[in-house]
Design a protein around this motif. Structure first.
Motif, PDB file in Angstrom:
ATOM      1  N   GLN A 182      -4.734  44.973  -0.272  1.00 14.85           N
ATOM      2  CA  GLN A 182      -3.815  45.640  -1.185  1.00 14.85           C
ATOM      3  C   GLN A 182      -4.154  47.119  -1.292  1.00 14.85           C
ATOM      4  O   GLN A 182      -5.231  47.557  -0.870  1.00 14.85           O
ATOM      5  CB  GLN A 182      -3.874  44.969  -2.564  1.00 14.85           C
ATOM      6  CG  GLN A 182      -5.005  45.422  -3.484  1.00 14.85           C
ATOM      7  CD  GLN A 182      -6.378  44.882  -3.097  1.00 14.85           C
ATOM      8  OE1 GLN A 182      -6.530  44.176  -2.111  1.00 14.85           O
ATOM      9  NE2 GLN A 182      -7.380  45.219  -3.896  1.00 14.85           N
ATOM     10  N   HIS A 205     -10.009  49.287  -8.815  1.00 13.48           N
ATOM     11  CA  HIS A 205      -9.119  49.524  -7.667  1.00 13.48           C
ATOM     12  C   HIS A 205      -9.834  50.252  -6.527  1.00 13.48           C
ATOM     13  O   HIS A 205      -9.192  50.899  -5.711  1.00 13.48           O
ATOM     14  CB  HIS A 205      -7.904  50.342  -8.118  1.00 13.48           C
ATOM     15  CG  HIS A 205      -7.074  49.663  -9.153  1.00 13.48           C
ATOM     16  ND1 HIS A 205      -6.120  48.718  -8.856  1.00 13.48           N
ATOM     17  CD2 HIS A 205      -7.078  49.780 -10.505  1.00 13.48           C
ATOM     18  CE1 HIS A 205      -5.555  48.294  -9.984  1.00 13.48           C
ATOM     19  NE2 HIS A 205      -6.119  48.912 -10.993  1.00 13.48           N
ATOM     20  N   VAL A 258      -5.133  43.433  -9.393  1.00  7.62           N
ATOM     21  CA  VAL A 258      -3.948  43.554  -8.544  1.00  7.62           C
ATOM     22  C   VAL A 258      -2.711  43.467  -9.421  1.00  7.62           C
ATOM     23  O   VAL A 258      -2.522  42.475 -10.146  1.00  7.62           O
ATOM     24  CB  VAL A 258      -3.895  42.441  -7.475  1.00  7.62           C
ATOM     25  CG1 VAL A 258      -2.635  42.603  -6.607  1.00  7.62           C
ATOM     26  CG2 VAL A 258      -5.141  42.458  -6.604  1.00  7.62           C
ATOM     27  N   THR A 276       0.690  40.916  -1.441  1.00  4.80           N
ATOM     28  CA  THR A 276      -0.552  40.199  -1.769  1.00  4.80           C
ATOM     29  C   THR A 276      -0.267  38.977  -2.637  1.00  4.80           C
ATOM     30  O   THR A 276      -0.873  37.915  -2.469  1.00  4.80           O
ATOM     31  CB  THR A 276      -1.539  41.135  -2.490  1.00  4.80           C
ATOM     32  OG1 THR A 276      -1.820  42.246  -1.644  1.00  4.80           O
ATOM     33  CG2 THR A 276      -2.837  40.416  -2.826  1.00  4.80           C
TER      34      THR A 276
END
Length: 320
Positions: A182, A205, A258, A276
């Motif tokens: 991702q 992230h 995510v 994803t």
């Protein structure tokens, strides 16, 4: 009502994922498939707040609902039955497989929710509770649930429902997860492109899921969208569950956040799931996975959850 597998967009984790109607306490009989029973004499009824169940271990979330509200403060005993195959119009033979007292799990509901038209709805001061049972479903087919609940000294027994079990669409306990790649901070100009939190969390992230799996550490993957959640639970899951647990275990566990939806399109009014999410076969959000260092699923949690549950699953992986 039985909800079989379907494509995204998501089923709502907050009580729309698998909706079943429950009914009376007549011993030994079950309604025909998919036919709702009336909940005679009870001012509330239980529903299953899960995506469709899969073979193997399942975290079953039972909500007691009354006029759209989730009821807390109950003592809930639940029994699960393996139901024999039968024609639509015949009763089933029910084989009891487990009985247990369900554990209440409560989460707050504060935070800003952005609707697809751009309007902001502020959730504040409301707590939501489900009653959790950990159950092993060992056969594909129809299963039955029977619930006894007591609230404020008033007890209602034998509320029944049926549901279907087959292979889950999302990774099962013990299964290897996709090595997803991702978007991370390296791929965007600003973290807000991949994090809808009012105050984004860039530390969640930094790595792709594939990179996190290569660290040799346990991994927690949280599919949560605080701003565009289709329930009121995502913001609290991030604030009350993921962030406190990440603060405690950051040195020994990799944490990945995510966003389930493409945020640019979400901000324009369209909820489009990211690749994803489709790779992982998710039918609801929020969804949190605790992964072993080898990339297999140690535990998974959907909808309403508590930090204690995630921490306990991590401790089990760490051998603590």
């Amino acid at each position: 009502m039985l909800i079989r597998r379907r494509t995204l967009p998501f089923l709502l984790a907050g009580l729309l994922a698998v909706l079943v109607s429950c009914g009376g306490s007549e011993a030994g009989g079950w309604d025909a498939r998919g036919v709702a029973r009336s909940n005679e004499g009870a001012p509330y009824y239980p529903i299953l707040a899960n995506s469709p169940f899969g073979l193997g271990p399942n975290r079953v979330s039972i909500a007691l609902t009354s006029e759209g509200a989730l009821l807390s403060g109950a003592t809930v005993t639940v029994r699960f039955y393996r139901l024999a195959e039968r024609p639509e119009d015949e009763p089933s033979v029910a084989e009891l497989t487990t009985e247990q007292v369900a554990t209440p799990r409560t989460i707050g509901a504060e935070g800003d929710h952005v609707h697809t038209d751009g309007s902001v709805h502020v959730h504040s001061g409301v707590e939501s509770t489900v009653y959790v049972a950990n159950v092993e479903f060992d056969t594909v087919g129809w299963w039955g649930m029977e619930v006894d609940a007591e609230i404020d000294g008033e007890r209602h027994e034998g509320m029944r429902s049926e549901f279907w079990v087959e292979a889950s669409s999302e990774p099962a306990i013990g299964a290897a997860v996709p090595r997803s790649e991702q978007l991370t901070l390296r791929d965007v100009a600003d973290v807000s492109e991949i994090d809808s939190s009012t105050l984004p969390h860039p530390e969640l992230h930094e790595l792709t899921i594939a990179e996190a799996l290569d660290t040799g550490k346990p991994v927690v993957v949280a599919f949560v969208t605080p701003a565009f959640c289709q329930t009121r639970f995502c913001g609290p899951v991030m604030d009350e569950v993921i962030l406190p647990v990440q603060a405690e275990y950051a040195d020994v566990v990799e944490f990945i956040h995510v966003e389930p939806f493409d945020l640019q399109q979400a901000r324009e009014g369209s909820l489009v799931p990211l690749p994803t999410v489709e790779e992982w076969g998710l039918l609801a959000e929020p969804f949190v996975f605790v992964l072993n260092p080898d990339g297999t699923v140690a535990a998974k949690f959907e909808g309403i959850m508590e930090a204690e549950e995630i921490a306990s699953a991590i401790d089990a992986v760490l051998g603590r």
